[in-house]
Design a protein around this motif. Structure first.
Motif, PDB file in Angstrom:
ATOM      1  N   ARG A 220       6.881 110.634  -4.748  1.00  0.00           N
ATOM      2  CA  ARG A 220       6.990 110.991  -3.332  1.00  0.00           C
ATOM      3  C   ARG A 220       6.050 112.154  -3.061  1.00  0.00           C
ATOM      4  O   ARG A 220       6.014 113.138  -3.795  1.00  0.00           O
ATOM      5  N   ARG A 221       5.292 112.013  -1.981  1.00  0.00           N
ATOM      6  CA  ARG A 221       4.279 113.002  -1.653  1.00  0.00           C
ATOM      7  C   ARG A 221       4.337 113.312  -0.147  1.00  0.00           C
ATOM      8  O   ARG A 221       4.799 112.486   0.653  1.00  0.00           O
ATOM      9  N   PRO A 222       3.824 114.472   0.264  1.00  0.00           N
ATOM     10  CA  PRO A 222       3.741 114.769   1.695  1.00  0.00           C
ATOM     11  C   PRO A 222       2.702 113.883   2.368  1.00  0.00           C
ATOM     12  O   PRO A 222       1.678 113.547   1.770  1.00  0.00           O
ATOM     13  N   ALA A 223       2.962 113.489   3.605  1.00  0.00           N
ATOM     14  CA  ALA A 223       2.028 112.662   4.368  1.00  0.00           C
ATOM     15  C   ALA A 223       1.107 113.496   5.240  1.00  0.00           C
ATOM     16  O   ALA A 223       0.068 113.015   5.695  1.00  0.00           O
ATOM     17  N   ALA A 334       0.980 121.510  -4.090  1.00  0.00           N
ATOM     18  CA  ALA A 334       1.809 122.100  -3.045  1.00  0.00           C
ATOM     19  C   ALA A 334       3.149 122.520  -3.632  1.00  0.00           C
ATOM     20  O   ALA A 334       3.621 121.940  -4.614  1.00  0.00           O
ATOM     21  N   PRO A 335       3.795 123.542  -3.060  1.00  0.00           N
ATOM     22  CA  PRO A 335       5.133 123.897  -3.521  1.00  0.00           C
ATOM     23  C   PRO A 335       6.048 122.687  -3.398  1.00  0.00           C
ATOM     24  O   PRO A 335       5.851 121.831  -2.536  1.00  0.00           O
ATOM     25  N   PRO A 336       7.048 122.580  -4.271  1.00  0.00           N
ATOM     26  CA  PRO A 336       7.957 121.432  -4.177  1.00  0.00           C
ATOM     27  C   PRO A 336       8.503 121.275  -2.765  1.00  0.00           C
ATOM     28  O   PRO A 336       9.020 122.206  -2.165  1.00  0.00           O
ATOM     29  N   ALA A 337       8.329 120.079  -2.214  1.00  0.00           N
ATOM     30  CA  ALA A 337       8.773 119.839  -0.848  1.00  0.00           C
ATOM     31  C   ALA A 337      10.290 119.683  -0.799  1.00  0.00           C
ATOM     32  O   ALA A 337      10.898 119.133  -1.711  1.00  0.00           O
ATOM     33  N   SER A 338      10.880 120.190   0.255  1.00  0.00           N
ATOM     34  CA  SER A 338      12.325 120.099   0.396  1.00  0.00           C
ATOM     35  C   SER A 338      12.700 118.804   1.109  1.00  0.00           C
ATOM     36  O   SER A 338      13.327 118.805   2.165  1.00  0.00           O
ATOM     37  N   PHE A 339      12.234 117.669   0.527  1.00  0.00           N
ATOM     38  CA  PHE A 339      12.578 116.388   1.100  1.00  0.00           C
ATOM     39  C   PHE A 339      14.056 116.107   0.863  1.00  0.00           C
ATOM     40  O   PHE A 339      14.614 116.493  -0.169  1.00  0.00           O
ATOM     41  N   PRO A 340      14.690 115.412   1.786  1.00  0.00           N
ATOM     42  CA  PRO A 340      16.067 114.993   1.516  1.00  0.00           C
ATOM     43  C   PRO A 340      16.078 114.009   0.355  1.00  0.00           C
ATOM     44  O   PRO A 340      15.102 113.299   0.112  1.00  0.00           O
ATOM     45  N   PRO A 341      17.177 113.965  -0.403  1.00  0.00           N
ATOM     46  CA  PRO A 341      17.231 113.047  -1.544  1.00  0.00           C
ATOM     47  C   PRO A 341      17.164 111.593  -1.097  1.00  0.00           C
ATOM     48  O   PRO A 341      17.559 111.251   0.021  1.00  0.00           O
ATOM     49  N   ILE A 342      16.648 110.742  -1.987  1.00  0.00           N
ATOM     50  CA  ILE A 342      16.601 109.315  -1.716  1.00  0.00           C
ATOM     51  C   ILE A 342      17.997 108.748  -1.962  1.00  0.00           C
ATOM     52  O   ILE A 342      18.549 108.905  -3.057  1.00  0.00           O
TER      53      ILE A 342
END
Length: 352
Positions: A220-223, A334-342
């Motif tokens: 998973r990566r930032p868009a 990039a710093p670890p993104a605070s994406f919501p969990p899958i």
């Protein structure tokens, strides 16, 4: 500036030692230079390195015409003077030929199939900030490396779609095999499973070995990222290019029939695991098309591309076509993104 700003033909100022840059609506910036003697090409590149980098900073890309780059040794030497620390290609989605350390052929991809707009290796942890391309042999027809301004593309996309991708990121799933795209040994440059596993762990890639010896991964990566120099937000990903919906319908149907819908060689999803619909991929590609500029290759051309600010594509062509590629200026992870969990129940929510 956006490549597609509809202004009359202009000439961008350049240092006294260089001619002005031609700026034409619908084409990338072009710098016409007197042809140096072949033996002087590396010295020319070293002398004008800072000027060329400055033009890339100003315009997002520049096509240098007149150098007369016609063999791999010349091109590699010029690349090395323009960017002394060339990157090793890793995690490639399709095979390349290696000519010398950091100097590669363009990606092996059917000549009659387009490669839609994307940012090189945007799915990796440290993607290149600079691309260097040299056209040794121009195609008979087609085959242009077209460009699109990533900030302008971002501004043209629906805000609600951008917001979702900013919130969730995008997910790349890969099922490596020996038939389509790069095998895992080609992509990672090793036959050592432990080395592949170490790379995956170090680069936030989930992985699972398959019973047949294949490998499945997802990352998973930032868009959307900020340009490291300007801070401007840029649409930076390969969401459309590596999607099943960008494939020709007959190719997609064949791959689904052979591998199954859940084990395609590569595919993209929203970062929470939800599928990306055909309409969304079509929309992204349409916006790219509306912001595309192109100039047919001529043998001997050199192109420098800011890989964060500028997306690129490859149009179908009639062979022959020989374009060499080098990558440089790796971006800091990039710093670890605070994406919501899958969600565990999400389609392809687990690698197995």
């Amino acid at each position: 500036m956006s490549f597609t700003t509809p202004t009359p033909t202009t000439l961008s100022p350049a240092p006294a030692s260089m001619p002005p840059v031609d700026l034409h609506p619908g084409t990338p910036p072009i710098l016409h230079v007197p042809t140096p003697a072949p033996a002087d090409l590396p010295a020319w590149a070293a002398e004008h390195r800072h000027t060329l980098h400055g033009l890339v900073t100003e315009h997002g890309a520049v096509l240098v015409r007149g150098l007369g780059l016609y063999d791999t040794g010349q091109a590699g030497a010029v690349f090395g003077r323009l960017a002394p620390a060339l990157m090793t290609d890793i995690e490639a989605f399709a095979p390349r030929q290696t000519y010398s350390p950091g100097v590669y052929s363009s990606t092996a991809w059917p000549a009659n199939q387009p490669m839609c707009m994307h940012h090189e290796l945007s799915y990796t942890h440290s993607p290149p900030g600079l691309l260097l391309l040299a056209c040794l042999t121009a195609p008979t027809t087609g085959g242009a490396t077209a460009l699109a301004d990533a900030a302008a593309v971002l501004d043209a996309l629906p805000p609600e779609l951008v917001q979702r991708f900013e919130r969730d990121g995008w997910l790349l799933t890969r099922t490596y095999n020996d038939d389509i795209g790069a095998s895992w040994t080609e992509a990672f440059g090793t036959e050592d499973r432990a080395a592949v596993e170490n790379h995956c762990r170090a680069n936030a890639i989930e992985f699972a070995w398959q019973d047949d010896g294949g490998l499945r991964t997802r990352q998973r990566r930032p868009a959307v990222v900020r340009h490291p120099a300007t801070g401007r937000r840029c649409w930076f990903n390969q969401i459309a290019f590596l999607s099943e919906w960008t494939l020709a319908p007959e190719v997609r149907e064949y791959l689904v029939d052979v591998y199954g819908a859940d084990a395609l060689p590569f595919n993209t999803r929203f970062g929470n695991g939800d599928p990306i619909g055909e309409d969304t991929v079509h929309l992204i590609n349409t916006v790219y098309a509306e912001h595309t500029v192109r100039e047919p290759w001529q043998s001997g051309d050199l192109m420098l591309i800011d890989n964060v600010r500028t997306a690129h594509s490859r149009e179908p062509f009639e062979p022959p076509r020989q374009v060499l590629v080098a990558m440089a200026a790796p971006q800091a992870p990039a710093p670890p993104a605070s994406f919501p969990p899958i969600p565990a129940a999400a389609h392809e929510g687990s690698i197995r």
